[in-house]
Design an enzyme around this catalytic site. Sequence first.
Site, PDB file in Angstrom:
ATOM      1  N   ASN A   1     -10.256  -0.055   1.884  1.00  0.00           N
ATOM      2  CA  ASN A   1      -9.053  -0.277   2.683  1.00  0.00           C
ATOM      3  C   ASN A   1      -9.342  -0.008   4.154  1.00  0.00           C
ATOM      4  O   ASN A   1      -9.920   1.027   4.491  1.00  0.00           O
ATOM      5  CB  ASN A   1      -7.937   0.680   2.240  1.00  0.00           C
ATOM      6  CG  ASN A   1      -7.314   0.257   0.935  1.00  0.00           C
ATOM      7  OD1 ASN A   1      -7.822  -0.636   0.261  1.00  0.00           O
ATOM      8  ND2 ASN A   1      -6.218   0.889   0.581  1.00  0.00           N
TER       9      ASN A   1
ATOM     10  N   ALA B   1     -11.660   3.791   4.821  1.00  0.00           N
ATOM     11  CA  ALA B   1     -13.019   3.259   4.996  1.00  0.00           C
ATOM     12  C   ALA B   1     -13.322   2.939   6.453  1.00  0.00           C
ATOM     13  O   ALA B   1     -14.444   2.578   6.781  1.00  0.00           O
ATOM     14  CB  ALA B   1     -13.215   2.013   4.142  1.00  0.00           C
ATOM     15  N   SER B   2     -12.311   3.087   7.324  1.00  0.00           N
ATOM     16  CA  SER B   2     -12.556   2.835   8.756  1.00  0.00           C
ATOM     17  C   SER B   2     -13.567   3.850   9.267  1.00  0.00           C
ATOM     18  O   SER B   2     -13.429   5.046   9.031  1.00  0.00           O
ATOM     19  CB  SER B   2     -11.263   3.005   9.558  1.00  0.00           C
ATOM     20  OG  SER B   2     -10.383   1.955   9.295  1.00  0.00           O
TER      21      SER B   2
ATOM     22  N   GLY C   1      -7.544   7.477   8.561  1.00  0.00           N
ATOM     23  CA  GLY C   1      -7.583   7.606  10.018  1.00  0.00           C
ATOM     24  C   GLY C   1      -8.985   7.875  10.502  1.00  0.00           C
ATOM     25  O   GLY C   1      -9.959   7.386   9.936  1.00  0.00           O
TER      26      GLY C   1
ATOM     27  N   ASP D   1       0.834  -1.200   0.000  1.00  0.00           N
ATOM     28  CA  ASP D   1       0.000   0.000   0.000  1.00  0.00           C
ATOM     29  C   ASP D   1       0.882   1.270   0.000  1.00  0.00           C
ATOM     30  O   ASP D   1       1.954   1.272   0.602  1.00  0.00           O
ATOM     31  CB  ASP D   1      -0.802  -0.074   1.322  1.00  0.00           C
ATOM     32  CG  ASP D   1      -2.050   0.757   1.323  1.00  0.00           C
ATOM     33  OD1 ASP D   1      -2.528   1.120   0.262  1.00  0.00           O
ATOM     34  OD2 ASP D   1      -2.560   1.023   2.444  1.00  0.00           O
ATOM     35  N   HIS D   2       0.434   2.331  -0.652  1.00  0.00           N
ATOM     36  CA  HIS D   2       1.094   3.647  -0.569  1.00  0.00           C
ATOM     37  C   HIS D   2       2.608   3.627  -0.760  1.00  0.00           C
ATOM     38  O   HIS D   2       3.370   4.086   0.101  1.00  0.00           O
ATOM     39  CB  HIS D   2       0.779   4.324   0.776  1.00  0.00           C
ATOM     40  CG  HIS D   2      -0.647   4.741   0.881  1.00  0.00           C
ATOM     41  ND1 HIS D   2      -1.177   5.780   0.141  1.00  0.00           N
ATOM     42  CD2 HIS D   2      -1.663   4.246   1.618  1.00  0.00           C
ATOM     43  CE1 HIS D   2      -2.462   5.896   0.430  1.00  0.00           C
ATOM     44  NE2 HIS D   2      -2.789   4.978   1.310  1.00  0.00           N
TER      45      HIS D   2
ATOM     46  N   HIS E   1      -9.936   4.346   0.062  1.00  0.00           N
ATOM     47  CA  HIS E   1      -9.084   4.341   1.250  1.00  0.00           C
ATOM     48  C   HIS E   1      -9.844   5.077   2.351  1.00  0.00           C
ATOM     49  O   HIS E   1     -10.771   5.837   2.083  1.00  0.00           O
ATOM     50  CB  HIS E   1      -7.769   5.076   0.971  1.00  0.00           C
ATOM     51  CG  HIS E   1      -6.849   4.325   0.071  1.00  0.00           C
ATOM     52  ND1 HIS E   1      -5.536   4.083   0.373  1.00  0.00           N
ATOM     53  CD2 HIS E   1      -7.062   3.757  -1.136  1.00  0.00           C
ATOM     54  CE1 HIS E   1      -4.984   3.393  -0.596  1.00  0.00           C
ATOM     55  NE2 HIS E   1      -5.880   3.189  -1.548  1.00  0.00           N
TER      56      HIS E   1
HETATM   57 ZN   LIG Z   1      -4.605   4.633   2.116  1.00  0.00          ZN
END
Ligand SMILES: [Zn+2]
Length: 277
Positions: free
Chosen positions: A228, A208-209, A179, A80-81, A206
């Site tokens: 993610n 998605a938390s 985050g 990732d990243h 990204h």
């Molecule tokens: Zn990400």
Amino acid sequence: MFATSSDILKWADSQHVAIGGFNVYNFEGIKAVIEGAEEEETPIIIQMHPASLQRGAKPLMAMALEAANLSKVPVSIHLDHVDSLEVVKEGIDFGLQSFMPDGSIHNYQGNVEFTRLCARIIKDNEGFVEGELGRLSGTEDGTTIENYKSLLTDPLQVIDFVSSTTIDALAVCVGNVHGKYLSEPKLDFQRLYRIREATEIPLVMHGASGLPNEIISECIRAGISKFNVNTELRQAYILGMSEAVDQGMSDLISVMNLCIVKMREVVVSKIRQYSFI
Ligand SMILES: [Zn+2]
């Protein structure tokens, strides 16, 4: 069994569901993600940030690849990243095939050039490439992008970006953040629908938390194929540790098992969330 990210996303498309890409840092993380996927009998993507790669290097990657080989469900391993060509090459040397070259820190042309350069090497090794158009705000693994520097994905740039970079999946910025969401998440669904119309490749979200069920479902309907998850897994791990301390556990195996249980619960609940439209 080991699978490619491309195969896993094709499966998600055929089932009209989305797939979770779960960030892990160690063996407990790998075990929790695979056990959660096996429990739900669904393919899954294990992700690592370059910070993980720096710390665990080849032994960590070897462990993840072997765990994928031995799993009962298809598992791919994704880096990732990645912000440098050297890390892409290192990942390839370690046996990885799936990457997200992240050129979002650059301007549009710089992003195109960086992503295209990485994609060329990855594809020479028959790998899978996820690119990001726009710039996500928030914090992940020590990197913070301030809100005012964030950029939403411009639907008008999508066709050119996808064809110029030859990416296989596109990470979008439509109000999602890395985050913690500091206020109620507000996603620009109109923008997401326009991006979906501009390209047929899988779209990735990204940050998605912490997104509630109804927003996740609408994202899937609007064309997101991969979410993610990092923050919530990390929190679950730390919760397991703190409960272990509170309970006065001194047996390390029990402590690690508790952390796995906590993370696995998140993985299972996310898989169910991503299967529900
Ligand atoms: Zn990400």
